[in-house]
Design an enzyme around this catalytic site. Structure first.
Site, PDB file in Angstrom:
ATOM      1  N   LYS A 138       0.847  -1.187   0.000  1.00 46.79           N
ATOM      2  CA  LYS A 138       0.000   0.000   0.000  1.00 46.79           C
ATOM      3  C   LYS A 138       0.883   1.238   0.000  1.00 46.79           C
ATOM      4  O   LYS A 138       2.051   1.181   0.372  1.00 46.79           O
ATOM      5  CB  LYS A 138      -0.911   0.019   1.232  1.00 46.79           C
ATOM      6  CG  LYS A 138      -2.022  -1.024   1.179  1.00 46.79           C
ATOM      7  CD  LYS A 138      -3.010  -0.808   2.315  1.00 46.79           C
ATOM      8  CE  LYS A 138      -4.172  -1.774   2.239  1.00 46.79           C
ATOM      9  NZ  LYS A 138      -5.144  -1.572   3.335  1.00 46.79           N
ATOM     10  N   HIS A 141       1.876   6.653   2.937  1.00 52.37           N
ATOM     11  CA  HIS A 141       1.326   8.009   2.982  1.00 52.37           C
ATOM     12  C   HIS A 141       1.962   8.837   4.100  1.00 52.37           C
ATOM     13  O   HIS A 141       2.810   8.364   4.854  1.00 52.37           O
ATOM     14  CB  HIS A 141      -0.192   7.964   3.115  1.00 52.37           C
ATOM     15  CG  HIS A 141      -0.682   7.177   4.295  1.00 52.37           C
ATOM     16  ND1 HIS A 141      -0.550   7.629   5.575  1.00 52.37           N
ATOM     17  CD2 HIS A 141      -1.291   5.964   4.376  1.00 52.37           C
ATOM     18  CE1 HIS A 141      -1.063   6.746   6.422  1.00 52.37           C
ATOM     19  NE2 HIS A 141      -1.518   5.730   5.717  1.00 52.37           N
ATOM     20  N   HIS A 144       2.356   7.542   7.685  1.00 53.61           N
ATOM     21  CA  HIS A 144       3.478   6.657   8.010  1.00 53.61           C
ATOM     22  C   HIS A 144       4.747   7.475   8.285  1.00 53.61           C
ATOM     23  O   HIS A 144       5.569   7.092   9.115  1.00 53.61           O
ATOM     24  CB  HIS A 144       3.722   5.655   6.875  1.00 53.61           C
ATOM     25  CG  HIS A 144       2.649   4.626   6.762  1.00 53.61           C
ATOM     26  ND1 HIS A 144       1.918   4.421   5.617  1.00 53.61           N
ATOM     27  CD2 HIS A 144       2.163   3.735   7.663  1.00 53.61           C
ATOM     28  CE1 HIS A 144       1.045   3.457   5.813  1.00 53.61           C
ATOM     29  NE2 HIS A 144       1.172   3.031   7.048  1.00 53.61           N
TER      30      HIS A 144
END
Length: 577
Positions: A138, A141, A144
């Site tokens: 994933k 973003h 994180h």
């Protein structure tokens, strides 16, 4: 060194009110510097003294304050005692302040502040910090990034204060998302692309399979089937999963290295999949796991037992959920590491999840659950690169570096650097960290590159500029930074710096109490502004030897504290820029 002066004031206060000085030390604080006017050095709230029972009321608060102030006798350390509005102020011997403070900073620069008496009262032990925790395949973003730098700050702070710290990166490497990724890669994945750009290709596959799943039910069925194969330990599915996980971790390690972040353990949901059954069995034996009408396994978290609040731990098809694996992970970590406290760093959307997790652990009889904490943070809006939306952390680092290189080339004051790219990256990372840490972590904020990378104002660039400027000053001088005559440091600029340095241990205590970095950021910003004024008005070059040596000792001490504070924040100080 603040403890020496705090203890001296506490001793005089204890004599006046007939108390033990040890009980009074925590009540005495350093007064914040006021750049417009001279202030006393230490203070104590009379309300706090009354609440603690250290003094008895004598009429109203102001009368009690004046009565107590008159009873405190000045000495060689505390030169004057002043009654304020419900506060008693202590003025210190400034020559002694300079001597004690700067001698300690010269003899033990790394121990300054962190070994203070008020910090030794904190509980010290083994701290496990779980942070960063990206999901494989994933997009990485901005959340994180926040988790990474906040968790790194907490780990650095705990270590600086004497704790043994275990840094854990708990990867999202299991669950239904891997059913989608695995089945998707079997359909249209490329081993060649996976070798060249592992994170980007896995994300491409994940996006594509999700898009197809929206209109094709068979894709969802294939994903569910692949995840069941993983849960049942089918070797072919596991082999593909292991391959994804390993190349992703290696890629993350390379990026974390650029950030200056290290982990002691790379863990993940997958590590605890085999332990989930043990957790479920124990919950059943305690009568905590119940079957819902939908066929799911749930734990009732309501106070009245009416299922108004519950957590789902098992799907109707028997597969585990994120929280099931989190319970297993917590139990395993306690057994393996024997931590005294565990801190999770994630965004605020997971607050309910962690409330449920801690509640379940307590229901299972784990008394240490009350020493587990969730540090929540808000969202970042507007973070994008010139190429568009942020997909991976590396995109952010590249953007910060390239913009900083551009700014440095435009600046007339930039020095010739051995490695301008590395310097630009470190300054850019500093800017990201300070921007993130300026306010309460729980707050959302809007990200703007131009503001983040400004050289003026309260930015990471300004902190780095201040440090580099002090390093340049120290390099240019022939005289040593040691000092035997501190009398040239009695001017208002020098005294303001000394008073501010005296607050360092209290600021670290604030950070340790609420795990918020903004206290340290604000302290370092004020320190930088104070030293900028002092640098303009207190020249070293052209001054007499005694004056130059004293000022150089002061500037060297400021540089040391500035660098130590920056490192706790996760910033690598640069010596030239």
């Amino acid at each position: 060194m603040a403890c020496f002066f705090r203890r001296s004031a506490a001793l005089q206060l204890a004599k006046a009110c007939g108390q033990n000085e040890e009980t009074l030390i925590p009540l005495i604080s350093v007064a914040p510097v006021n750049r417009r006017q001279c202030v006393a050095d230490l203070r104590v709230s009379v309300s706090h003294l009354l609440q603690s029972g250290a003094v008895r009321p004598d009429g109203d608060l102001q009368n009690t304050t004046h009565t107590l102030a008159r009873q405190i006798r000045p000495d060689a350390v505390v030169e004057e005692v002043i009654a304020g509005r419900g506060v008693i102020h202590f003025r210190l011997n400034k020559l002694l302040l300079a001597q004690k403070l700067l001698d300690q900073l010269r003899s033990d620069p790394d121990g300054f502040g962190v070994q203070s008496e008020i910090l030794r009262r904190l509980r010290v032990g083994r701290t496990l910090v779980e942070f960063s925790s990206p999901n494989i395949a994933k997009k990485f973003h901005a959340g994180h990034l926040r988790s990474t730098i906040i968790g790194n700050f907490i780990a650095n702070l705990k270590k600086a204060l004497g704790n043994e710290v275990i840094r854990v990166n708990y990867l999202g490497d299991w669950g239904m998302q891997f059913g989608l990724l695995g089945s998707g890669f079997e359909r249209f994945g490329s081993q060649e692309k996976l070798r060249r750009q592992p994170l980007e290709h896995l994300f491409e596959v994940y996006v594509q399979v999700n898009r197809e799943a929206e209109s094709d039910a068979s894709v969802c069925s294939a994903a569910a089937q692949f995840f069941r194969r993983l849960e049942q330990s089918e070797e072919q599915a596991l082999e593909l999963w292991r391959h994804f996980r390993e190349i992703t971790i290696q890629e993350y390690k390379r990026i974390y290295q650029r950030l200056g972040v290290e982990f002691d353990h790379y863990s993940g949901e997958s590590f605890h999949r085999a332990q989930t059954q043990t957790v479920l069995d124990e919950l059943k034996s305690r009568g905590l796991l119940k079957t819902s009408q939908k066929g799911t396994g749930v734990v009732d978290l309501s106070e009245t037992g009416d299922m108004s609040n519950y957590a789902t731990l098992v799907r109707s098809d028997g597969t585990s959920l994120y929280i099931t694996r989190d319970v297993a992970a917590a139990l395993d970590r306690k057994q393996r590491f024997g931590f005294d406290e565990m801190i999770y760093v994630t965004d605020k959307s997971q607050s309910v999840h962690f409330q449920q997790l801690f509640h379940i652990l307590q229901a299972m009889g784990q008394q240490w659950a009350d020493r587990c904490h969730h540090v929540a943070f808000g969202l970042v809006q507007g973070m994008s690169t010139r190429r568009g939306e942020v997909l991976f952390l590396e995109d952010v680092l590249e953007e910060a570096q390239s913009r900083m290189i551009h700014n440095m080339r435009q600046s007339r004051t930039s020095k010739e650097l051995e490695d301008p790219d590395l310097t630009a990256e470190r300054i850019g990372i500093s800017a990201l960290i300070v921007q993130d840490f300026k306010g309460p972590l729980i707050s959302d904020y809007r990200f703007e590159w131009d503001k983040v990378l400004q050289a003026q104002g309260d930015t990471g660039v300004f902190l780095q500029y201040t440090h580099a400027r002090l390093c340049s000053l120290l390099r240019q001088q022939d005289c040593e930074s040691s000092c035997s005559d501190f009398s040239p440091l009695l001017d208002s600029r020098s005294v303001s710096l000394l008073q501010h340095l005296l607050r360092y241990d209290e600021v670290l205590l604030q950070c340790a109490t609420d795990l918020q970095p903004r206290h340290l950021v604000n302290f370092l910003m004020t320190l930088s502004h104070l030293v900028a004024s002092a640098h303009r008005e207190l020249p070293v070059k052209g001054s007499s030897a005694a004056v130059a040596q004293a000022r150089l000792c002061l500037f060297s001490s400021v540089r040391s504290v500035l660098a130590n504070g920056m490192r706790i924040l996760g910033i690598t100080p640069v010596e030239k820029m």
